[in-house]
Design a protein around this motif. Structure first.
Motif, PDB file in Angstrom:
ATOM      1  N   GLU A  27      -1.063  17.610  -4.875  1.00  0.00           N
ATOM      2  CA  GLU A  27      -0.634  16.498  -4.040  1.00  0.00           C
ATOM      3  C   GLU A  27       0.257  16.971  -2.910  1.00  0.00           C
ATOM      4  O   GLU A  27       1.101  17.862  -3.083  1.00  0.00           O
ATOM      5  CB  GLU A  27       0.078  15.433  -4.879  1.00  0.00           C
ATOM      6  CG  GLU A  27       0.331  14.145  -4.127  1.00  0.00           C
ATOM      7  CD  GLU A  27       0.409  12.929  -5.021  1.00  0.00           C
ATOM      8  OE1 GLU A  27       0.842  11.875  -4.504  1.00  0.00           O
ATOM      9  OE2 GLU A  27       0.035  13.007  -6.204  1.00  0.00           O
ATOM     10  N   LEU A  28       0.082  16.353  -1.740  1.00  0.00           N
ATOM     11  CA  LEU A  28       0.818  16.711  -0.545  1.00  0.00           C
ATOM     12  C   LEU A  28       1.839  15.632  -0.209  1.00  0.00           C
ATOM     13  O   LEU A  28       1.636  14.451  -0.503  1.00  0.00           O
ATOM     14  CB  LEU A  28      -0.139  16.865   0.637  1.00  0.00           C
ATOM     15  CG  LEU A  28      -1.313  17.840   0.471  1.00  0.00           C
ATOM     16  CD1 LEU A  28      -2.211  17.768   1.693  1.00  0.00           C
ATOM     17  CD2 LEU A  28      -0.807  19.253   0.245  1.00  0.00           C
ATOM     18  N   ALA A  29       2.914  16.044   0.439  1.00  0.00           N
ATOM     19  CA  ALA A  29       3.895  15.090   0.942  1.00  0.00           C
ATOM     20  C   ALA A  29       3.425  14.569   2.293  1.00  0.00           C
ATOM     21  O   ALA A  29       3.028  15.347   3.165  1.00  0.00           O
ATOM     22  CB  ALA A  29       5.257  15.755   1.076  1.00  0.00           C
ATOM     23  N   LEU A  30       3.467  13.265   2.469  1.00  0.00           N
ATOM     24  CA  LEU A  30       3.073  12.636   3.725  1.00  0.00           C
ATOM     25  C   LEU A  30       4.294  11.978   4.361  1.00  0.00           C
ATOM     26  O   LEU A  30       5.207  11.530   3.662  1.00  0.00           O
ATOM     27  CB  LEU A  30       1.992  11.578   3.494  1.00  0.00           C
ATOM     28  CG  LEU A  30       0.617  12.067   3.032  1.00  0.00           C
ATOM     29  CD1 LEU A  30      -0.277  10.873   2.720  1.00  0.00           C
ATOM     30  CD2 LEU A  30      -0.033  12.956   4.080  1.00  0.00           C
ATOM     31  N   ALA A  31       4.274  11.904   5.687  1.00  0.00           N
ATOM     32  CA  ALA A  31       5.328  11.180   6.392  1.00  0.00           C
ATOM     33  C   ALA A  31       5.247   9.701   6.039  1.00  0.00           C
ATOM     34  O   ALA A  31       4.193   9.185   5.661  1.00  0.00           O
ATOM     35  CB  ALA A  31       5.193  11.380   7.899  1.00  0.00           C
ATOM     36  N   ASP A  32       6.373   9.016   6.163  1.00  0.00           N
ATOM     37  CA  ASP A  32       6.423   7.594   5.842  1.00  0.00           C
ATOM     38  C   ASP A  32       5.569   6.778   6.811  1.00  0.00           C
ATOM     39  O   ASP A  32       5.458   7.101   7.994  1.00  0.00           O
ATOM     40  CB  ASP A  32       7.860   7.090   5.904  1.00  0.00           C
ATOM     41  CG  ASP A  32       8.726   7.656   4.788  1.00  0.00           C
ATOM     42  OD1 ASP A  32       8.165   8.062   3.764  1.00  0.00           O
ATOM     43  OD2 ASP A  32       9.962   7.693   4.969  1.00  0.00           O
ATOM     44  N   VAL A  33       4.959   5.733   6.284  1.00  0.00           N
ATOM     45  CA  VAL A  33       4.252   4.748   7.100  1.00  0.00           C
ATOM     46  C   VAL A  33       4.914   3.405   6.856  1.00  0.00           C
ATOM     47  O   VAL A  33       5.638   3.219   5.866  1.00  0.00           O
ATOM     48  CB  VAL A  33       2.745   4.695   6.746  1.00  0.00           C
ATOM     49  CG1 VAL A  33       2.084   6.033   6.993  1.00  0.00           C
ATOM     50  CG2 VAL A  33       2.540   4.261   5.295  1.00  0.00           C
ATOM     51  N   PRO A  34       4.728   2.425   7.737  1.00  0.00           N
ATOM     52  CA  PRO A  34       5.351   1.113   7.540  1.00  0.00           C
ATOM     53  C   PRO A  34       4.995   0.506   6.186  1.00  0.00           C
ATOM     54  O   PRO A  34       3.875   0.669   5.693  1.00  0.00           O
ATOM     55  CB  PRO A  34       4.773   0.283   8.688  1.00  0.00           C
ATOM     56  CG  PRO A  34       4.441   1.288   9.742  1.00  0.00           C
ATOM     57  CD  PRO A  34       3.990   2.503   9.006  1.00  0.00           C
ATOM     58  N   SER A  52       0.830  -1.201   0.000  1.00  0.00           N
ATOM     59  CA  SER A  52       0.000   0.000   0.000  1.00  0.00           C
ATOM     60  C   SER A  52       0.865   1.252   0.000  1.00  0.00           C
ATOM     61  O   SER A  52       1.866   1.332   0.715  1.00  0.00           O
ATOM     62  CB  SER A  52      -0.914   0.028   1.228  1.00  0.00           C
ATOM     63  OG  SER A  52      -1.835  -1.039   1.203  1.00  0.00           O
ATOM     64  N   VAL A  53       0.455   2.230  -0.807  1.00  0.00           N
ATOM     65  CA  VAL A  53       1.096   3.542  -0.834  1.00  0.00           C
ATOM     66  C   VAL A  53       0.026   4.577  -0.513  1.00  0.00           C
ATOM     67  O   VAL A  53      -1.013   4.634  -1.178  1.00  0.00           O
ATOM     68  CB  VAL A  53       1.738   3.843  -2.198  1.00  0.00           C
ATOM     69  CG1 VAL A  53       2.350   5.247  -2.209  1.00  0.00           C
ATOM     70  CG2 VAL A  53       2.799   2.797  -2.529  1.00  0.00           C
ATOM     71  N   LEU A  54       0.265   5.388   0.522  1.00  0.00           N
ATOM     72  CA  LEU A  54      -0.705   6.384   0.959  1.00  0.00           C
ATOM     73  C   LEU A  54      -0.438   7.700   0.236  1.00  0.00           C
ATOM     74  O   LEU A  54       0.702   8.169   0.163  1.00  0.00           O
ATOM     75  CB  LEU A  54      -0.599   6.584   2.475  1.00  0.00           C
ATOM     76  CG  LEU A  54      -1.713   7.383   3.145  1.00  0.00           C
ATOM     77  CD1 LEU A  54      -3.047   6.647   3.022  1.00  0.00           C
ATOM     78  CD2 LEU A  54      -1.386   7.629   4.613  1.00  0.00           C
ATOM     79  N   ARG A  55      -1.512   8.294  -0.270  1.00  0.00           N
ATOM     80  CA  ARG A  55      -1.398   9.551  -1.021  1.00  0.00           C
ATOM     81  C   ARG A  55      -2.416  10.543  -0.471  1.00  0.00           C
ATOM     82  O   ARG A  55      -3.439  10.168   0.117  1.00  0.00           O
ATOM     83  CB  ARG A  55      -1.665   9.316  -2.510  1.00  0.00           C
ATOM     84  CG  ARG A  55      -0.856   8.192  -3.130  1.00  0.00           C
ATOM     85  CD  ARG A  55       0.519   8.624  -3.538  1.00  0.00           C
ATOM     86  NE  ARG A  55       0.461   9.472  -4.717  1.00  0.00           N
ATOM     87  CZ  ARG A  55       0.428   9.002  -5.973  1.00  0.00           C
ATOM     88  NH1 ARG A  55       0.432   7.686  -6.189  1.00  0.00           N
ATOM     89  NH2 ARG A  55       0.402   9.816  -6.993  1.00  0.00           N
ATOM     90  N   ALA A  56      -2.166  11.843  -0.708  1.00  0.00           N
ATOM     91  CA  ALA A  56      -3.092  12.890  -0.282  1.00  0.00           C
ATOM     92  C   ALA A  56      -2.968  14.084  -1.206  1.00  0.00           C
ATOM     93  O   ALA A  56      -1.893  14.362  -1.764  1.00  0.00           O
ATOM     94  CB  ALA A  56      -2.816  13.307   1.164  1.00  0.00           C
ATOM     95  N   ALA A  57      -4.072  14.800  -1.384  1.00  0.00           N
ATOM     96  CA  ALA A  57      -4.074  16.017  -2.193  1.00  0.00           C
ATOM     97  C   ALA A  57      -5.045  17.018  -1.578  1.00  0.00           C
ATOM     98  O   ALA A  57      -6.083  16.628  -1.027  1.00  0.00           O
ATOM     99  CB  ALA A  57      -4.461  15.708  -3.633  1.00  0.00           C
ATOM    100  N   ARG A  58      -4.691  18.288  -1.671  1.00  0.00           N
ATOM    101  CA  ARG A  58      -5.574  19.360  -1.203  1.00  0.00           C
ATOM    102  C   ARG A  58      -5.865  20.286  -2.376  1.00  0.00           C
ATOM    103  O   ARG A  58      -4.951  20.841  -2.994  1.00  0.00           O
ATOM    104  CB  ARG A  58      -4.929  20.143  -0.057  1.00  0.00           C
ATOM    105  CG  ARG A  58      -5.918  21.063   0.671  1.00  0.00           C
ATOM    106  CD  ARG A  58      -5.253  21.831   1.806  1.00  0.00           C
ATOM    107  NE  ARG A  58      -4.756  20.959   2.845  1.00  0.00           N
ATOM    108  CZ  ARG A  58      -5.505  20.469   3.835  1.00  0.00           C
ATOM    109  NH1 ARG A  58      -6.808  20.758   3.879  1.00  0.00           N
ATOM    110  NH2 ARG A  58      -4.965  19.678   4.750  1.00  0.00           N
TER     111      ARG A  58
END
Length: 598
Positions: free
Chosen positions: A279-286, A269-275
């Motif tokens: 697109e926004l930079a997100l902190a790393d998740v496992p 899984s790759v988590l993404r976000a946009a406002r």
């Protein structure tokens, strides 16, 4: 040396997390105390609190009441999938049943309340066992509005618009044929409208609304082989593409102008976000598999349930400032002291110029190693880098046994064409892919090709029985749990609301009986010689006990070594932690006995 129990997580979760309206508390399902109950934990961190202590029941779906003073949930009994609806206070008090009438398949909407908290939305087949309607309950007076689906369609509600006017629903014909419907809550005389009909048959699963109720997001494959995020605008009935990844979108959530989604990138899984489209930079998740996402209304807190190959499924929080932190710790003793094995993502050649993606787990010790060929269920599912079968893979690896887990024809995650190859072809192209998996194993120098076992559950159990009965190899052992052996009787006994899907994906037991018989393991049962372990839940509504009874009876008449374990208080899989640990522990010992070098 650690035994299997040393690899078992302290608890297992059920792929759903929900944030309280004030965002201070996370609710989830856990089997930490035996069966699946409803729990809460502070979003800032702290001790978990058990809200329910159900006898012979297991919690399935959960949601917060809009006022935050309680939660609603569904629960079935002994895995029978006949769900009833309950409410419980946020302190665990005042447990009451909301549902009325006979046992049936009740399914809560993704967000089961309107913004004002007056209406509860769910689906049920209480009127007709073969039809799943939508029910809208007025919590003020107890009355209900019923919305019936078109012929051959199974209805399920999803979310209401922020202004309270519209209800979104899915109309399901199969796993790849899902339409989006719109229901006007202000006019009970108007029927549900299929807003995706003009785009033809396909995958259209609605997600969250925009704050102004003018549009909603949805997940669709209209633009190609993989699912993308789209935005449907009501006033002009337009559908615009939002994401453009060559991988499937898994989850979509939104808060204000923030959109959060995850994609299945080769299994991880790759988590993404946009406002506002940026697109926004997100902190790393496992690095693993995201099983659930919850988003605070201000978008400043993302709650995840995430599973990795080296650490079991956990609940954690992603804060923009602080990064990711775990809220739970289900790590078993062995994982904290040894080096867990991460899988290698490989491919091997298959028919028609295809390549099958697979996960290959290899022990840290020198080979050659015996190997387990593990086939996922579904069949429309995917083998992914998770802490599989409550630590079974990691235990086997510690015992010097490799694991190959292929994503054969029918698997999701590799495009619609690959997924639909299995349709009405069970025991055909999928079995050829498994045959080629064994051939590939025989080319690897650190694999002992003379010591291969095969295992699977549900569809994977069917695949395992097919391998044992139809492929020309000397198998060391086989394991089938909740596995079909006779496709005709399986199709005849399917849950009533599944009839259209079963006809499309498997076949019709009347029209296709000859072909289904030809593809059934029971037809070739006399060719099975390997030791076999069969596990079955007595209350299984998807793969009835008769499926396991048939194959066991045939093999025992020939004196084949078959161990048959029936769990009288389980259905399709495990809801009781004690049962789950015993079953996987028995599988572990069975495989080690027949695969380890003597």
């Amino acid at each position: 040396m650690p035994d299997y129990l040393d690899f078992v997580p302290t608890e297992r979760f059920r792929g759903q997390v929900v944030l309280s309206p004030d965002t201070k508390t996370v609710a989830y399902c856990s089997n930490a105390e035996g069966s699946f109950d409803l729990w809460t934990i502070p979003a800032a961190g702290g001790a978990p609190h058990r809200l329910t202590q159900l006898e012979d029941q297991a919690v399935r779906q959960i949601a917060w009441w809009p006022d935050g003073e309680g939660l609603v949930f569904t629960a079935d009994r002994n895995g029978d999938e006949q769900y009833r609806i309950y409410r419980v206070g946020s302190d665990g008090q005042e447990l009451t049943e909301i549902s009325t009438g006979p046992d049936c398949q009740r399914v809560l909407a993704d967000v089961p309340f309107d913004a004002a908290g007056r209406f509860l939305f769910y689906a049920a087949n209480d009127r007709d066992r073969t039809v799943q309607d939508i029910l809208i309950r007025d919590l003020a007076d107890g009355t209900e509005r019923r919305i019936t689906p078109p012929d051959g369609v199974k209805f399920s509600p999803t979310r209401t618009s922020p202004d309270g006017r519209w209800l979104l629903a899915v109309g399901i014909r199969s796993n790849t044929d899902i339409a989006t419907y719109l229901i006007d809550l202000t006019n009970p005389e108007v029927e549900a409208v299929c807003v995706t009909a003009e785009h033809g048959n396909g995958y259209f699963v609605p997600g969250p609304w925009t704050p102004d109720s003018a549009a909603f997001y949805l997940c669709t494959d209209i633009w190609g082989e993989f699912t993308s995020v789209g935005r449907y605008t009501l006033d002009n009935n337009s559908l615009a593409r939002i994401t453009d990844d060559n991988w499937d979108v898994e989850h979509i959530e939104a808060a204000g102008d923030l959109l959060v989604w995850s994609i299945n990138h080769g299994g991880r899984s790759v988590l993404r976000a946009a406002r506002n489209g940026t697109e926004l930079a997100l902190a790393d998740v496992p690095q693993g598999v995201i099983d659930a996402i919850a988003l605070s209304p201000d978008g400043e807190r993302i709650v995840l349930e995430i599973d990795t190959a080296a650490r079991p499924s956990e609940i954690g929080v992603l804060d923009p400032a602080a990064g990711f932190r775990y809220l739970t710790d289900a790590r078993p003793p062995a994982v904290q002291v040894i080096d867990p094995v991460e899988p290698n993502l490989i491919t091997y050649p298959a028919s028609y110029g295809r390549h099958v993606h697979a996960l290959l787990y290899q022990p840290h010790t020198p080979g050659p190693h015996p190997v387990l060929l593990s086939v996922h269920g579904g069949p429309e599912a995917q083998e992914r880098p998770e802490y599989a079968y409550s630590g079974l893979y990691q235990y086997l690896l510690h015992q010097g046994i490799a694991v190959l887990a292929p994503n054969i024809a029918g698997s999701t995650g590799y495009g619609l064409t690959h997924q639909k190859l299995i349709y009405r072809d069970w025991g055909g192209i999928d079995l050829d892919d498994l045959d080629r998996a064994v051939r590939h194993l025989r080319t690897l120098s650190d694999i002992d090709a003379d010591r291969i076992a095969v295992m699977g559950g549900s569809y994977g159990g069917f695949a395992a029985l097919s391998c044992l009965s139809r492929l020309p190899y000397r198998w060391a052992a086989g394991v089938s749990f909740c596995g079909p052996s006779n496709l005709v009787t399986l199709a005849q006994a399917c849950p009533p609301t599944w009839r259209p899907t079963v006809d499309a994906v498997l076949g019709n037991p009347d029209i296709d009986a000859e072909e289904l018989t030809r593809r059934s393991p029971i037809t070739y049962a006399d060719a099975i010689t390997a030791p076999l372990l069969v596990i079955q839940g007595a209350h299984d509504p998807r793969v009835p006990q008769d499926e396991s009874d048939q194959i066991v009876a045939r093999l025992r008449t020939r004196g084949v070594d078959v161990r048959y374990d029936i769990y009288p208080d389980e259905g399709h899989g495990f809801t009781n932690r004690t049962n789950e640990i015993k079953a996987y522990g028995d599988i572990a010992q069975f495989l080690v006995t027949h695969l380890a070098r003597r």
